[in-house]
Design a protein around this motif. Structure first.
Motif, mmCIF file in Angstrom:
data_model
loop_
_atom_site.group_PDB
_atom_site.id
_atom_site.type_symbol
_atom_site.label_atom_id
_atom_site.label_comp_id
_atom_site.label_asym_id
_atom_site.label_seq_id
_atom_site.Cartn_x
_atom_site.Cartn_y
_atom_site.Cartn_z
ATOM 1 N N GLY A 1 0.776 -1.239 0.000
ATOM 2 C CA GLY A 1 0.000 0.000 0.000
ATOM 3 C C GLY A 1 0.804 1.285 0.000
ATOM 4 N N ALA A 2 2.107 1.201 -0.315
ATOM 5 C CA ALA A 2 2.954 2.408 -0.399
ATOM 6 C C ALA A 2 2.831 3.295 0.841
ATOM 7 N N LEU A 3 3.016 2.687 2.006
ATOM 8 C CA LEU A 3 2.898 3.430 3.267
ATOM 9 C C LEU A 3 3.867 4.603 3.348
ATOM 10 N N GLY A 4 5.000 4.471 2.701
ATOM 11 C CA GLY A 4 6.017 5.514 2.786
ATOM 12 C C GLY A 4 5.572 6.849 2.233
ATOM 13 N N LYS A 5 4.522 6.857 1.403
ATOM 14 C CA LYS A 5 4.022 8.114 0.844
ATOM 15 C C LYS A 5 3.094 8.855 1.806
ATOM 16 N N ASP A 6 2.726 8.192 2.898
ATOM 17 C CA ASP A 6 1.874 8.830 3.918
ATOM 18 C C ASP A 6 2.783 9.607 4.876
ATOM 19 N N GLU A 7 2.984 10.879 4.573
ATOM 20 C CA GLU A 7 3.932 11.704 5.325
ATOM 21 C C GLU A 7 3.552 11.790 6.807
ATOM 22 N N LYS A 8 2.286 11.970 7.082
ATOM 23 C CA LYS A 8 1.841 12.102 8.472
ATOM 24 C C LYS A 8 2.138 10.834 9.257
ATOM 25 N N LEU A 9 1.878 9.691 8.657
ATOM 26 C CA LEU A 9 2.145 8.413 9.311
ATOM 27 C C LEU A 9 3.631 8.233 9.570
ATOM 28 N N MET A 10 4.458 8.521 8.561
ATOM 29 C CA MET A 10 5.900 8.350 8.710
ATOM 30 C C MET A 10 6.462 9.285 9.779
ATOM 31 N N GLN A 11 6.021 10.533 9.773
ATOM 32 C CA GLN A 11 6.501 11.497 10.765
ATOM 33 C C GLN A 11 6.069 11.086 12.168
ATOM 34 N N GLY A 12 4.857 10.556 12.292
ATOM 35 C CA GLY A 12 4.377 10.122 13.603
ATOM 36 C C GLY A 12 5.197 8.968 14.157
ATOM 37 N N ILE A 13 5.497 7.987 13.308
ATOM 38 C CA ILE A 13 6.328 6.861 13.739
ATOM 39 C C ILE A 13 7.708 7.352 14.166
ATOM 40 N N LEU A 14 8.276 8.237 13.359
ATOM 41 C CA LEU A 14 9.610 8.762 13.674
ATOM 42 C C LEU A 14 9.645 9.470 15.021
ATOM 43 N N SER A 15 8.748 10.410 15.220
ATOM 44 C CA SER A 15 8.816 11.236 16.428
ATOM 45 C C SER A 15 8.598 10.404 17.690
ATOM 46 N N GLU A 16 7.646 9.475 17.669
ATOM 47 C CA GLU A 16 7.340 8.721 18.884
ATOM 48 C C GLU A 16 8.392 7.658 19.191
ATOM 49 N N THR A 17 8.870 6.984 18.171
ATOM 50 C CA THR A 17 9.851 5.918 18.445
ATOM 51 C C THR A 17 11.233 6.480 18.753
ATOM 52 N N LYS A 18 11.606 7.607 18.129
ATOM 53 C CA LYS A 18 12.899 8.215 18.451
ATOM 54 C C LYS A 18 12.923 8.696 19.904
ATOM 55 N N ALA A 19 11.768 9.097 20.407
ATOM 56 C CA ALA A 19 11.693 9.501 21.812
ATOM 57 C C ALA A 19 11.951 8.313 22.728
ATOM 58 N N ILE A 20 11.476 7.135 22.343
ATOM 59 C CA ILE A 20 11.694 5.924 23.147
ATOM 60 C C ILE A 20 13.167 5.552 23.173
ATOM 61 N N LEU A 21 13.862 5.761 22.074
ATOM 62 C CA LEU A 21 15.279 5.381 22.001
ATOM 63 C C LEU A 21 16.131 6.161 22.994
ATOM 64 N N THR A 22 15.672 7.306 23.441
ATOM 65 C CA THR A 22 16.456 8.114 24.389
ATOM 66 C C THR A 22 16.183 7.748 25.845
ATOM 67 N N GLN A 23 15.241 6.860 26.078
ATOM 68 C CA GLN A 23 14.869 6.509 27.442
ATOM 69 C C GLN A 23 15.848 5.489 28.045
ATOM 70 N N PRO A 24 15.995 5.483 29.383
ATOM 71 C CA PRO A 24 16.916 4.545 30.056
ATOM 72 C C PRO A 24 16.304 3.140 30.172
#
Length: 363
Positions: free
Chosen positions: A34-57
């Motif tokens: 379904g070409a998910l990569g073209k859904d900018e809002k979805l991609m940005q949402g995944i990026l912002s939330e998961t990158k925040a988790i990577l900084t946690q202890p």
């Protein structure tokens, strides 16, 4: 001793960074995922939330678990249940879970989204979808300076300028985004070697070229149709939709009504090629049934226009407008069996005006 071939094989088949290419393909695959990569809002949402988790202890295992949970949920809820779009998202989730078995794998996924998918989307959107931006002013200058007899110059210039202009626009985008990508990789703290960086760089270039190529095909198909529309607008000719209920498989780009109430269709292509079988199915009886006087073909490349094609289609009330200096035109124009079926492009504007009973005031 250093063995480049062995190192390449190790990266292509063994390094987590190999998936920078495959994640790109999965994210932009329409049929399977379904070409998910073209859904900018979805991609940005995944990026912002998961990158925040990577900084946690948290432990790597816990980080991976939470990141995958966030990603699955966002992808799954981006489409309604019991729809094809939802099924395609489930396919992607299954593929992602197969490929991501460690936190390092998930980091590669995030880098792919941030540094390949989103920049490629932006670059492709910045590439023109048609030639109009590069050609309209020059075409107007040609007509205003040397007049309507030089329609062949309009077609050639439009074609050449459109191709060059759009390709330069492509080059601007790919060089700019490639430069940013190299800079971003230099600043990226995750450990990689040179070949692993090259897998990321080449994944971007391959995907950009694939998508840019698709856009080129679309532009090529529309280019001459744009020329016809420009000429009609410039000289004030009126056009109309195809005749009601006309369902033959012939492909016509522009229709206009003649002063006698009959219609003429204009087919605009560089070459007849793939339309050969299509156009040959529209016989004179079918045209008469819908009050279609003729079909005119504007061709800029006529080398595949054989005598058989000219005579067969000409007998079906189809006329070929060719460049005045074309050897095909000169030969056909002097041949008793073909001269009625070919015309020079220099007469196109006058011929339309005559059919519409218009007196031209522009040169």
């Amino acid at each position: 001793m250093y063995d480049v071939k062995t190192d390449l094989q190790n990266v292509i088949y063994g390094s987590p960074w190999r998936n920078s290419y495959w994640f790109t393909r999965y994210l932009l695959n329409t049929d399977q995922y379904g070409a998910l990569g073209k859904d900018e809002k979805l991609m940005q949402g995944i990026l912002s939330e998961t990158k925040a988790i990577l900084t946690q202890p948290l432990s790597d295992e816990d980080k991976l678990s939470v990141c995958l949970s966030i990603t699955e949920n966002k992808i799954r809820t981006s489409a309604r249940e019991n729809t094809k779009a939802r099924d395609l998202r489930e396919n992607f989730i299954a593929r992602l879970l197969e490929e991501v078995t460690s936190l390092q794998d998930f980091i590669v996924f995030l880098v792919t989204v941030e540094y390949i998918i989103l920049p490629t989307n932006k670059a492709i959107n910045n590439i023109p979808s048609d030639d109009l931006a590069f050609c309209r002013t020059t075409a107007e200058n040609i007509l205003n300076t040397i007049g309507r007899k030089h329609v062949d110059a309009i077609l050639s210039t439009w074609d050449n300028m459109g191709v060059a202009g759009c390709l330069n626009a492509e080059r601007t985008e790919v060089v700019g985004e490639f430069t940013k990508l190299r800079s971003n990789l230099t600043a990226l703290s995750y450990p990689r070697n040179e070949i692993e960086d090259n897998t990321i760089l080449t994944a971007f270039v391959q995907e950009f070229e694939r998508r840019a190529g698709q856009k080129r095909k679309s532009r090529a198909g529309n280019s001459l149709e744009d020329v016809a529309s420009f000429l009609f607008n410039h000289y004030g000719f009126t056009s109309h939709e195809k005749p009601d209920h006309f369902q033959t498989d012939i492909e016509v780009d522009k229709w206009f009504k003649c002063s006698d109430g009959w219609s003429i269709g204009i087919s605009c292509k560089r070459t007849l090629r793939e339309r050969w079988k299509q156009v040959s199915s529209a016989d004179g009886n079918a045209l008469s049934r819908y009050k279609i006087k003729q079909i005119w073909h504007l061709l800029t490349y006529d080398r595949d226009l054989s005598d058989d094609k000219i005579t067969m289609l000409g007998q079906q009330r189809q006329v070929f407008y060719l460049k005045d200096d074309s050897p095909i035109y000169k030969r056909a124009q002097s041949h008793i069996g073909m001269k009625e079926y070919v015309r020079p492009l220099s007469t196109l504007i006058d011929d339309i005006a005559k059919e519409q009973n218009i007196i031209l005031t522009k040169a």
